[in-house]
Scaffold this motif. Structure first.
Motif, PDB file in Angstrom:
ATOM      1  N   ILE A   1       0.852  -1.187   0.000  1.00 53.76           N
ATOM      2  CA  ILE A   1       0.000   0.000   0.000  1.00 53.76           C
ATOM      3  C   ILE A   1       0.889   1.239   0.000  1.00 53.76           C
ATOM      4  N   ASN A   2       0.608   2.166  -0.928  1.00 60.45           N
ATOM      5  CA  ASN A   2       1.386   3.395  -1.072  1.00 60.45           C
ATOM      6  C   ASN A   2       2.883   3.095  -1.151  1.00 60.45           C
ATOM      7  N   PRO A   3       3.309   2.351  -2.170  1.00 60.62           N
ATOM      8  CA  PRO A   3       4.720   1.972  -2.263  1.00 60.62           C
ATOM      9  C   PRO A   3       5.629   3.179  -2.463  1.00 60.62           C
ATOM     10  N   GLU A   4       6.823   3.077  -1.878  1.00 68.15           N
ATOM     11  CA  GLU A   4       7.843   4.107  -2.073  1.00 68.15           C
ATOM     12  C   GLU A   4       8.490   3.900  -3.448  1.00 68.15           C
ATOM     13  N   ASP A   5       9.188   4.931  -3.936  1.00 69.69           N
ATOM     14  CA  ASP A   5       9.914   4.804  -5.195  1.00 69.69           C
ATOM     15  C   ASP A   5      10.966   3.706  -5.063  1.00 69.69           C
ATOM     16  N   GLY A   6      10.998   2.811  -6.022  1.00 72.87           N
ATOM     17  CA  GLY A   6      11.970   1.735  -5.998  1.00 72.87           C
ATOM     18  C   GLY A   6      11.585   0.553  -5.150  1.00 72.87           C
ATOM     19  N   GLU A   7      10.475   0.650  -4.425  1.00 72.50           N
ATOM     20  CA  GLU A   7      10.065  -0.438  -3.555  1.00 72.50           C
ATOM     21  C   GLU A   7       9.361  -1.514  -4.361  1.00 72.50           C
ATOM     22  N   SER A   8       9.718  -2.760  -4.118  1.00 69.17           N
ATOM     23  CA  SER A   8       9.078  -3.862  -4.819  1.00 69.17           C
ATOM     24  C   SER A   8       9.366  -5.148  -4.074  1.00 69.17           C
ATOM     25  N   PHE A   9       8.759  -6.240  -4.523  1.00 73.04           N
ATOM     26  CA  PHE A   9       8.991  -7.553  -3.940  1.00 73.04           C
ATOM     27  C   PHE A   9      10.117  -8.252  -4.700  1.00 73.04           C
ATOM     28  N   ASP A  10      10.898  -9.019  -3.966  1.00 74.78           N
ATOM     29  CA  ASP A  10      11.950  -9.823  -4.552  1.00 74.78           C
ATOM     30  C   ASP A  10      11.839 -11.251  -4.033  1.00 74.78           C
ATOM     31  N   TYR A  11      12.606 -12.141  -4.630  1.00 79.19           N
ATOM     32  CA  TYR A  11      12.604 -13.525  -4.167  1.00 79.19           C
ATOM     33  C   TYR A  11      13.914 -14.189  -4.545  1.00 79.19           C
ATOM     34  N   CYS A  12      14.246 -15.273  -3.865  1.00 88.41           N
ATOM     35  CA  CYS A  12      15.398 -16.077  -4.242  1.00 88.41           C
ATOM     36  C   CYS A  12      15.183 -17.506  -3.781  1.00 88.41           C
ATOM     37  N   PHE A  13      15.819 -18.451  -4.481  1.00 89.51           N
ATOM     38  CA  PHE A  13      15.782 -19.852  -4.106  1.00 89.51           C
ATOM     39  C   PHE A  13      16.951 -20.139  -3.176  1.00 89.51           C
ATOM     40  N   LEU A  14      16.672 -20.845  -2.089  1.00 87.77           N
ATOM     41  CA  LEU A  14      17.712 -21.299  -1.163  1.00 87.77           C
ATOM     42  C   LEU A  14      17.842 -22.811  -1.337  1.00 87.77           C
ATOM     43  N   GLY A  15      18.759 -23.222  -2.213  1.00 87.05           N
ATOM     44  CA  GLY A  15      18.839 -24.634  -2.530  1.00 87.05           C
ATOM     45  C   GLY A  15      17.646 -25.057  -3.375  1.00 87.05           C
ATOM     46  N   ASN A  16      17.304 -26.339  -3.300  1.00 90.81           N
ATOM     47  CA  ASN A  16      16.246 -26.891  -4.142  1.00 90.81           C
ATOM     48  C   ASN A  16      14.888 -26.984  -3.471  1.00 90.81           C
ATOM     49  N   ASN A  17      14.806 -26.661  -2.186  1.00 93.54           N
ATOM     50  CA  ASN A  17      13.523 -26.891  -1.513  1.00 93.54           C
ATOM     51  C   ASN A  17      13.011 -25.711  -0.704  1.00 93.54           C
ATOM     52  N   ARG A  18      13.646 -24.535  -0.821  1.00 92.52           N
ATOM     53  CA  ARG A  18      13.175 -23.381  -0.055  1.00 92.52           C
ATOM     54  C   ARG A  18      13.210 -22.130  -0.915  1.00 92.52           C
ATOM     55  N   LEU A  19      12.227 -21.275  -0.680  1.00 95.01           N
ATOM     56  CA  LEU A  19      12.114 -20.006  -1.386  1.00 95.01           C
ATOM     57  C   LEU A  19      11.955 -18.898  -0.362  1.00 95.01           C
ATOM     58  N   LEU A  20      12.692 -17.823  -0.540  1.00 96.55           N
ATOM     59  CA  LEU A  20      12.603 -16.668   0.343  1.00 96.55           C
ATOM     60  C   LEU A  20      12.068 -15.485  -0.442  1.00 96.55           C
ATOM     61  N   THR A  21      10.992 -14.853   0.055  1.00 96.98           N
ATOM     62  CA  THR A  21      10.494 -13.625  -0.550  1.00 96.98           C
ATOM     63  C   THR A  21      10.878 -12.447   0.343  1.00 96.98           C
ATOM     64  N   VAL A  22      11.179 -11.326  -0.302  1.00 96.10           N
ATOM     65  CA  VAL A  22      11.671 -10.142   0.397  1.00 96.10           C
ATOM     66  C   VAL A  22      10.692  -9.008   0.176  1.00 96.10           C
ATOM     67  N   GLY A  23      10.149  -8.493   1.259  1.00 96.94           N
ATOM     68  CA  GLY A  23       9.257  -7.343   1.223  1.00 96.94           C
ATOM     69  C   GLY A  23       9.470  -6.557   2.504  1.00 96.94           C
ATOM     70  N   LYS A  24       8.373  -6.128   3.133  1.00 95.21           N
ATOM     71  CA  LYS A  24       8.510  -5.471   4.428  1.00 95.21           C
ATOM     72  C   LYS A  24       9.094  -6.437   5.457  1.00 95.21           C
ATOM     73  N   ASP A  25       8.842  -7.736   5.263  1.00 95.78           N
ATOM     74  CA  ASP A  25       9.420  -8.787   6.090  1.00 95.78           C
ATOM     75  C   ASP A  25       9.956  -9.871   5.168  1.00 95.78           C
ATOM     76  N   LEU A  26      10.646 -10.861   5.731  1.00 97.45           N
ATOM     77  CA  LEU A  26      11.203 -11.970   4.969  1.00 97.45           C
ATOM     78  C   LEU A  26      10.338 -13.204   5.213  1.00 97.45           C
ATOM     79  N   LYS A  27       9.814 -13.810   4.141  1.00103.66           N
ATOM     80  CA  LYS A  27       8.944 -14.968   4.281  1.00103.66           C
ATOM     81  C   LYS A  27       9.599 -16.178   3.628  1.00103.66           C
ATOM     82  N   LEU A  28       9.642 -17.279   4.372  1.00101.91           N
ATOM     83  CA  LEU A  28      10.303 -18.498   3.931  1.00101.91           C
ATOM     84  C   LEU A  28       9.252 -19.555   3.602  1.00101.91           C
ATOM     85  N   TYR A  29       9.334 -20.128   2.387  1.00 99.17           N
ATOM     86  CA  TYR A  29       8.373 -21.127   1.935  1.00 99.17           C
ATOM     87  C   TYR A  29       9.078 -22.435   1.601  1.00 99.17           C
ATOM     88  N   SER A  30       8.355 -23.535   1.796  1.00 98.55           N
ATOM     89  CA  SER A  30       8.801 -24.829   1.301  1.00 98.55           C
ATOM     90  C   SER A  30       8.349 -24.983  -0.141  1.00 98.55           C
TER      91      SER A  30
END
Length: 373
Positions: A114-143
């Motif tokens: 909501i009301n994003p700042e300039d340059g603000e967006s979501f990112d993600y990366c794979f941690l090995g073959n079985n985990r995904l990390l999304t980057v936003g206001k907080d860090l969320k870890l998924y299987s």
């Protein structure tokens, strides 16, 4: 395209004008020939129904290949009107396939700013073959062990204080594979690494009267240690439970540059005569390169090179003297020479070299490098 997999993926939006609807598909093919890829589960990948229905032709769309995974993401900024209030929002969706196993997937992640700042967006990366990390206001870890079902959220790692925007810096690595919005390295390293012992870096602008920015260097081992007693039964993990022992925080001004490679972080800081707290340093401010190695072996066996830093660092984040403490050990080596801002328009680092843009009137795209020892 992924030359290592001899694979090309092309996302298509097919319009049905009479009905006014559309459908999305991702065609897979060989880079060096025609026909289907011999390892692919099928020639075409199909997004899930709800993901496909939410896509608009005007959205920012991207398809990427990361080894066994193919990702398709969309991002849309819009204005929401409610009564007398008007808000801007960014909606972000990501779908993932294991293209060797299935042509369909129910693994869809979505979020909204909501009301994003300039340059603000979501990112993600794979941690090995079985985990995904999304980057936003907080860090969320998924299987991501099973892409045929809805994402399983393993934990949410809360960031300290109120972060207004985050720029993610994650190395191009065989085990830590960044999303398309993350800053890439100059070349793909030719070695493999353990995703449990690497680094990611976040440049975060923190909500305060002075809008200060900081670099968070975070050890990825924390995303594999969810069974430790302090985290037991917790899906939302406060900063104080995970951050101080697994991170370091440094001041970051507008001209600072950061490069990440394995356990090393290359960071530029103002040289003598300026402070790292300057949000808008002068044009004549010189900088020095700080190479920081966070590997436990470097800290234990520095062999006389650099300085070992084990004492906690305390960063003041607001004018009300709110502070953050971090204590991840590291070894630091500071460059003897200084650099002006034009020499540090960007930096990249790989296993044994630092790459800097090299101003050259004959070849403006040339790049010079410094060898690491």
């Amino acid at each position: 395209m992924d030359p290592a997999e001899n694979l090309i993926a092309i996302a298509c939006i097919i319009f049905n004008w009479p009905e006014g609807n559309h459908r999305i598909c991702i065609d897979l093919g060989l880079l060096d020939g025609d026909g289907a890829h011999p390892q692919a589960a099928g020639r075409t990948l199909f997004p899930s129904g709800r993901f496909q229905d939410d896509i608009l032709p005007s959205d920012d769309l991207q398809v990427d290949i990361f080894g066994r995974y193919i990702t398709f993401q969309s991002s849309r900024r819009s204005t929401v009107y409610g009564g007398f209030n008007e808000e801007n929002e960014e909606q972000w969706c990501l779908q993932i396939w294991d293209w060797r196993q299935s042509t369909t997937s129910s693994f869809v992640i979505s979020d909204t700013i909501i009301n994003p700042e300039d340059g603000e967006s979501f990112d993600y990366c794979f941690l090995g073959n079985n985990r995904l990390l999304t980057v936003g206001k907080d860090l969320k870890l998924y299987s991501i062990e099973n892409l045929s079902r809805a994402p399983q959220l393993l934990a949410c790692f809360l960031m300290p204080v109120s972060v207004t925007s985050i720029e993610s810096l994650i190395p191009m690595d065989d085990d830590i594979m960044p999303g398309s919005r993350l800053q890439m390295q100059a070349q793909r390293p030719m070695w493999t690494s353990d995703p449990k012992n690497r680094l990611l870096s976040l440049v975060a602008r923190i909500q305060s009267a002075t809008s200060k920015s900081f670099t968070f260097v975070i050890s990825t081992r924390i995303f594999f240690d969810l069974q430790v007693s302090v985290f037991e039964g917790m899906e939302v993990i406060p900063w104080k439970c995970w951050g101080p022992l697994n991170a370091r925080i440094f001041p970051h001004d507008l001209r600072c540059r950061v490069g990440v490679c394995g356990n090393r972080v290359l960071h530029t800081f103002p040289a003598t005569g300026a402070t790292a707290d300057d949000e808008d340093p002068s044009d004549d401010t010189d900088y020095k390169l700080y190479m920081m190695d966070f590997s436990p072996s470097a800290v234990a066996h520095r062999q006389g090179l650099g300085r070992v830093v084990t004492e906690p660092s305390i960063i003041e984040t607001t004018e009300s003297a709110e502070t953050l403490t971090s204590s991840l050990p590291y070894v630091v080596v500071v460059s003897d020479r200084t650099f002006d801002p034009d020499q540090l328009m960007d930096i990249w680092v790989d296993k044994d070299r630092i790459y800097l843009p090299k101003p050259n009137t004959e070849d403006p795209d040339s790049v010079g490098y410094l060898r690491l020892r």
